[in-house]
Design a protein around this motif. Structure first.
Motif, mmCIF file in Angstrom:
data_model
loop_
_atom_site.group_PDB
_atom_site.id
_atom_site.type_symbol
_atom_site.label_atom_id
_atom_site.label_comp_id
_atom_site.label_asym_id
_atom_site.label_seq_id
_atom_site.Cartn_x
_atom_site.Cartn_y
_atom_site.Cartn_z
ATOM 1 N N PRO A 1 -5.072 3.475 12.810
ATOM 2 C CA PRO A 1 -5.724 3.513 13.481
ATOM 3 C C PRO A 1 -4.766 2.463 15.275
ATOM 4 C CG PRO A 1 -7.269 2.919 12.562
ATOM 5 C CD PRO A 1 -6.031 3.182 12.075
ATOM 6 N N ASN A 2 -4.603 3.147 16.329
ATOM 7 C CA ASN A 2 -3.235 2.720 17.402
ATOM 8 C C ASN A 2 -3.381 1.262 16.934
ATOM 9 O OD1 ASN A 2 -2.225 4.962 17.924
ATOM 10 N ND2 ASN A 2 -3.246 5.156 19.061
ATOM 11 N N ALA A 3 -4.381 0.862 17.469
ATOM 12 C CA ALA A 3 -5.168 -0.777 17.053
ATOM 13 C C ALA A 3 -4.633 -1.446 16.023
ATOM 14 C CB ALA A 3 -6.915 -1.009 17.398
ATOM 15 N N GLN A 4 -4.661 -1.272 14.849
ATOM 16 C CA GLN A 4 -4.024 -1.553 13.616
ATOM 17 C C GLN A 4 -2.842 -1.643 13.618
ATOM 18 O OE1 GLN A 4 -5.527 0.577 10.826
ATOM 19 N NE2 GLN A 4 -4.699 -1.482 9.037
ATOM 20 N N ARG A 5 -2.225 -0.678 14.019
ATOM 21 C CA ARG A 5 -0.728 -0.874 13.959
ATOM 22 C C ARG A 5 -0.322 -1.923 15.052
ATOM 23 N NH1 ARG A 5 2.228 4.945 14.367
ATOM 24 N NH2 ARG A 5 3.504 4.014 12.995
ATOM 25 N N ILE A 6 0.080 -1.646 16.169
ATOM 26 C CA ILE A 6 -0.444 -3.104 17.251
ATOM 27 C C ILE A 6 -0.537 -4.381 16.813
ATOM 28 C CG2 ILE A 6 -0.502 -3.897 20.009
ATOM 29 C CD1 ILE A 6 -1.067 -1.275 20.052
ATOM 30 N N GLU A 7 -1.428 -4.259 16.198
ATOM 31 C CA GLU A 7 -1.852 -6.222 15.584
ATOM 32 C C GLU A 7 -0.954 -6.215 14.688
ATOM 33 O OE1 GLU A 7 -3.467 -9.762 14.592
ATOM 34 O OE2 GLU A 7 -3.652 -8.489 16.307
ATOM 35 N N THR A 8 -0.397 -5.204 13.842
ATOM 36 C CA THR A 8 0.630 -5.199 12.605
ATOM 37 C C THR A 8 1.612 -6.177 13.158
ATOM 38 O OG1 THR A 8 -0.510 -3.327 11.249
ATOM 39 C CG2 THR A 8 2.359 -4.514 10.834
ATOM 40 N N VAL A 9 2.592 -5.633 14.325
ATOM 41 C CA VAL A 9 3.618 -5.693 14.859
ATOM 42 C C VAL A 9 3.530 -7.496 15.606
ATOM 43 C CG1 VAL A 9 5.200 -5.445 17.134
ATOM 44 C CG2 VAL A 9 4.298 -3.644 15.731
ATOM 45 N N LYS A 10 2.434 -8.009 16.064
ATOM 46 C CA LYS A 10 2.061 -9.179 16.888
ATOM 47 C C LYS A 10 2.312 -9.605 15.603
ATOM 48 C CE LYS A 10 -0.609 -7.350 20.926
ATOM 49 N NZ LYS A 10 -1.861 -7.725 21.656
ATOM 50 N N ARG A 11 1.692 -9.243 13.941
ATOM 51 C CA ARG A 11 0.792 -10.850 13.357
ATOM 52 C C ARG A 11 2.353 -11.344 12.507
ATOM 53 N NH1 ARG A 11 -2.208 -8.145 10.838
ATOM 54 N NH2 ARG A 11 -0.325 -6.867 9.326
ATOM 55 N N THR A 12 3.520 -9.359 12.382
ATOM 56 C CA THR A 12 4.288 -9.631 11.587
ATOM 57 C C THR A 12 5.324 -11.062 13.119
ATOM 58 O OG1 THR A 12 4.415 -7.488 11.118
ATOM 59 C CG2 THR A 12 6.700 -8.825 10.951
ATOM 60 N N MET A 13 5.150 -10.544 13.910
ATOM 61 C CA MET A 13 5.922 -11.121 14.896
ATOM 62 C C MET A 13 6.134 -12.752 14.617
ATOM 63 S SD MET A 13 8.823 -10.214 15.984
ATOM 64 C CE MET A 13 8.796 -11.626 17.765
ATOM 65 N N ALA A 14 4.132 -13.242 14.691
ATOM 66 C CA ALA A 14 3.579 -14.623 14.691
ATOM 67 C C ALA A 14 4.661 -15.243 13.900
ATOM 68 C CB ALA A 14 2.339 -14.658 14.913
ATOM 69 N N GLN A 15 4.605 -14.215 12.230
ATOM 70 C CA GLN A 15 5.385 -14.879 11.087
ATOM 71 C C GLN A 15 6.572 -15.418 10.854
ATOM 72 O OE1 GLN A 15 3.815 -12.150 8.371
ATOM 73 N NE2 GLN A 15 1.747 -12.711 7.983
#
Length: 234
Positions: free
Chosen positions: A219-233
């Protein structure tokens, strides 16, 4: 018996269709001074993004996959009949190749989106997703063919089961591979000085595939969340 169960031409065709988003073709070079985009990306933008992203992707490849070929070739498929797409493949020399269709470039809103797409495709190569997808497709096709033989199917039935098996094999880890590529692509994009979170906004304009069983993309929302989580890390 095994020769009957492994009708390789049909299986090879299935794998070719599953291992890339579209079948790669030799690109056409843009004439000097001619724009190849219609949206928010100019020829100069494209050249700048490639010039900044390729060295970073190559360095990340050499650090994470030292056994792999890491000199990326970037090309544009200028056929207007092709849908918006980007995909990673390997050229005849064994070099990783990232191809953008002209329709995809026209759909991109800014350089961050272009950089993120390129980082995502570069990550597929670093993680070996193409080879792993082909391997599971072959395994699924072989098992499907053996099942067809065991059931006493004719050549047509065996072909069908091989192709079904190849499809299932190729799709088994597809969504996980996409998320892995989103994560590593975020890192590559950020290291090159672009904003992957802004780049991932491209997903907001795409039809949402949802969380389908054996779907090719998450799902697109899961992909966007993956990007945001990676950037936060980071």
């Amino acid at each position: 018996m095994l020769a009957c169960s492994l009708r390789l031409p049909a299986l090879a065709t299935a794998i070719a269709l599953l291992s890339a988003c579209v079948e790669p073709v030799p690109p056409q070079s843009a004439p000097q001074g001619q724009e190849v985009t219609r949206g928010g990306i100019s020829v100069a933008d494209f050249a700048e993004v490639v010039a900044r992203m390729e060295p970073v992707a190559e360095a990340e490849c050499r650090a994470r996959a030292p056994q792999a070929r890491c000199d990326y070739k970037i090309q544009v498929d200028r056929r207007t009949s092709q849908p918006a797409n980007a995909y990673q493949s390997v050229n005849d020399d064994g070099d990783p190749t990232i191809t953008f269709t002209i329709a995809l470039i026209a759909d991109l809103a800014n350089r961050d989106e272009l950089a993120f797409v390129m980082g995502h495709e570069a990550a597929h190569h670093i993680a070996g997703h193409l080879e792993r997808t082909q391997s599971t497709a072959v395994m699924g096709g072989v098992l499907g063919g053996l099942l067809g033989v065991a059931l006493g199917g004719d050549a047509t039935a065996i072909d069908t089961l091989q192709n079904v098996g190849a499809t299932v094999g190729a799709r088994t880890y597809s969504k996980a591979y996409e998320l892995e590529a989103d994560q590593l692509g975020t890192i590559i994009t950020a290291k090159a000085g672009f904003n992957p979170v802004r780049g991932a906004q491209f997903f907001e304009r795409l039809p949402d595939p949802g969380d389908q069983f054996l779907g090719s993309h998450p799902p697109n929302a899961q992909r966007i969340e993956t990007v945001k989580r990676t950037m936060a890390q980071l």
